[in-house]
Motif scaffolding. Structure first.
Motif, PDB file in Angstrom:
ATOM      1  N   ILE A  51       0.860  -1.180   0.000  1.00 32.11           N
ATOM      2  CA  ILE A  51       0.000   0.000   0.000  1.00 32.11           C
ATOM      3  C   ILE A  51       0.897   1.230   0.000  1.00 32.11           C
ATOM      4  O   ILE A  51       1.821   1.340   0.812  1.00 32.11           O
ATOM      5  N   ILE A  52       0.628   2.138  -0.936  1.00 31.04           N
ATOM      6  CA  ILE A  52       1.418   3.366  -1.000  1.00 31.04           C
ATOM      7  C   ILE A  52       0.502   4.556  -0.712  1.00 31.04           C
ATOM      8  O   ILE A  52      -0.615   4.641  -1.230  1.00 31.04           O
ATOM      9  N   SER A  53       0.992   5.444   0.142  1.00 25.90           N
ATOM     10  CA  SER A  53       0.265   6.678   0.421  1.00 25.90           C
ATOM     11  C   SER A  53       1.280   7.804   0.422  1.00 25.90           C
ATOM     12  O   SER A  53       2.411   7.611  -0.019  1.00 25.90           O
ATOM     13  N   PHE A  54       0.887   8.975   0.936  1.00 24.97           N
ATOM     14  CA  PHE A  54       1.753  10.141   0.757  1.00 24.97           C
ATOM     15  C   PHE A  54       2.135  10.816   2.068  1.00 24.97           C
ATOM     16  O   PHE A  54       1.357  10.832   3.028  1.00 24.97           O
ATOM     17  N   LYS A  55       3.338  11.367   2.057  1.00 24.59           N
ATOM     18  CA  LYS A  55       3.817  12.105   3.221  1.00 24.59           C
ATOM     19  C   LYS A  55       2.876  13.274   3.496  1.00 24.59           C
ATOM     20  O   LYS A  55       2.340  13.861   2.558  1.00 24.59           O
TER      21      LYS A  55
ATOM     22  N   LEU B  58       8.385   3.726  -6.224  1.00 27.79           N
ATOM     23  CA  LEU B  58       7.925   2.725  -5.247  1.00 27.79           C
ATOM     24  C   LEU B  58       7.001   1.687  -5.870  1.00 27.79           C
ATOM     25  O   LEU B  58       6.833   0.596  -5.346  1.00 27.79           O
ATOM     26  N   MET B  59       6.376   2.047  -6.977  1.00 26.34           N
ATOM     27  CA  MET B  59       5.311   1.191  -7.516  1.00 26.34           C
ATOM     28  C   MET B  59       5.806  -0.002  -8.319  1.00 26.34           C
ATOM     29  O   MET B  59       6.815   0.074  -9.005  1.00 26.34           O
TER      30      MET B  59
ATOM     31  N   GLU C 181      -2.917   6.871 -13.804  1.00 26.97           N
ATOM     32  CA  GLU C 181      -2.262   6.086 -14.860  1.00 26.97           C
ATOM     33  C   GLU C 181      -1.338   5.013 -14.286  1.00 26.97           C
ATOM     34  O   GLU C 181      -1.320   3.879 -14.759  1.00 26.97           O
ATOM     35  N   LEU C 182      -0.578   5.372 -13.255  1.00 23.35           N
ATOM     36  CA  LEU C 182       0.319   4.392 -12.630  1.00 23.35           C
ATOM     37  C   LEU C 182      -0.473   3.251 -12.005  1.00 23.35           C
ATOM     38  O   LEU C 182      -0.080   2.088 -12.078  1.00 23.35           O
TER      39      LEU C 182
END
Ligand SMILES: *Cc1c(COP(=O)(O)O)cnc(C)c1O
Length: 401
Positions: free
Chosen positions: A129-133, A177-178, A209-210
């Motif tokens: 799981i990727i999220s943002f600072k 990261l993806m 898009e990613l």
């Protein structure tokens, strides 16, 4: 029993440090304390009281449902929950709804759904799981770990794994990261707690898009930006990008606790019977009120009004800033605005909040460098003018020490 602010320290866990005065009554965008001092409310219960305090139609819905049926649990369904779900799906990209009681719980459901969906369709290696600072997604252990401020998630033992953070508005940092093991990207389409930071068009489109490229789900956390706050029912409607999962809470209940996760039918299939749940989720009292909130907010009068009121705020703040030179910019949209402090006042947002309180104005901060306004969407223009006059006196007090 006489209730005082001192009692707070005697009986409450010390995780909050509330103001000295205790509000006892509210009407529209005005609030009164125990001594009958009257405040102008630019805080809106932290972007919750979307129709102000004690809106007659919400009071009506509360009373009507309160005399009919309060609670059942999910062993039975109920009319308000189904009517609200029908409206939420008719008005958005989504065709399925899961109910929770708060933003964090709606996000918890979104993250668990994403992990199950990835397991069902791609296998257990697809769990990243990727999220943002600077992002904020709530305070349960999973959501706080996904949130972008380590200070909030440290000190509680081992964290849920496979969670990583990219830089907001920096596509390259996300790209790095993806991979095909990414199961979901979670983001606020307008960062709230992190300092009222808007995504660029290019960034949101690039994130979408990613996600498509790597078969990852895009989760929009609209807990703060949703339900009319930006002038659209949901912020994504202004961005030309549609998420796979959207979470909504705060304004959805207008002050009554309720949250929801919205998604597409095929993704929803992964929350099979027994996989997730909540005793209160879909509570008829909460849903009856949320239904009324949606009915009132989702009208041209209210949504167009948000844009006009935003201009009033921006003009007023600019006039104050021309005089006192404290802000570097005003960010955000609609009734979610952030006044970013300039170099001279870095770290002092809380001073402006305290000075506002002294002038009988309720405001918020978003981090140490941003004064945040998140008032009712229907705050009367005269309350905006009066609140800004008080804000000017507060700014003067800080500037003059
Ligand atoms: C407030 C907020 C949450 C958490 O909501 P709770 O109701 O406090 O659990 C989650 N995400 C965002 C973007 C928020 O602003």
């Amino acid at each position: 029993m006489k209730v005082t602010r001192e009692l707070f320290s005697d009986v409450m866990v010390p995780n909050y440090n509330p103001a000295k005065m205790i509000p006892v009554k509210g009407k529209g965008s005005r609030v009164w304390d125990q001594d009958d001092n009257e405040y102008v409310d630019f805080a809106g219960g932290i972007a919750v009281n979307v129709l102000g305090h004690c809106h007659p139609e919400l009071v009506g819905a509360l009373k009507e449902q309160g005399e009919k049926l309060w609670h059942l649990s999910n062993v039975w369904t109920n009319e308000p929950a189904l009517r609200l779900a029908k409206k939420l799906t008719d008005l958005t990209f989504a065709d399925r709804v899961y109910y929770a009681n708060s933003g964090a719980e709606a996000n918890e459901a979104a993250l668990k759904l994403a992990r199950r969906w990835a397991l069902d369709h791609h296998g257990e290696q697809k769990n990243q799981i990727i999220s943002f600072k600077k992002g904020f997604h709530g305070r349960t252990f999973f959501t706080v770990t996904v949130g972008g401020q380590e200070a909030y998630s440290e000190g509680f033992g081992p964290k849920p794994g496979a969670v990583e953070h990219a830089e907001y508005n920096d596509l390259e940092s996300l790209k790095a990261l993806m991979s095909d093991n990414t199961c979901a990207v979670m983001m606020e389409p307008l960062q709230g707690e992190g300092g009222i930071i808007e995504p660029t068009d290019e960034f949101v489109k690039g994130v979408r898009e990613l996600c498509d490229q790597h078969n990852a789900l895009l989760i929009f956390d609209e807990v703060q930006s949703g339900v009319g706050r930006t002038g659209k029912l949901y912020a994504y409607m202004n961005l030309g990008v549609t998420p796979d999962i959207l979470t909504t809470a705060k304004s959805l209940g207008g002050g009554f606790p309720v949250g929801a996760m919205l998604t597409k039918a095929d993704i929803a299939e992964s929350l099979k019977p027994g996989t997730h749940g909540s005793t209160y989720g879909g509570n008829p009292l909460a849903c009856a009120i949320a239904e009324k909130v949606l009915d009132v907010v989702n009208t041209p009068e209210v949504l167009d009004g948000v844009k006009q009121k935003e201009q009033l705020f921006r003009d007023g703040i600019k006039a104050i800033n021309d005089k006192y030179n404290v802000f570097s910019e005003v960010r955000g949209q609609g009734m979610l605005l952030g006044c970013a402090l300039n170099d001279e006042y870095q770290g002092r947002a809380r001073d402006f909040l305290m000075a506002s309180n002294d002038q009988q104005l309720m405001v918020l901060v978003a981090g140490a460098n941003v004064v945040r306004f998140a008032p009712s969407l229907i705050i009367p223009d005269e309350d905006i003018r009066e609140g800004l006059a008080r804000f000017e006196r507060a700014v003067a007090a800080v500037v003059n020490g």
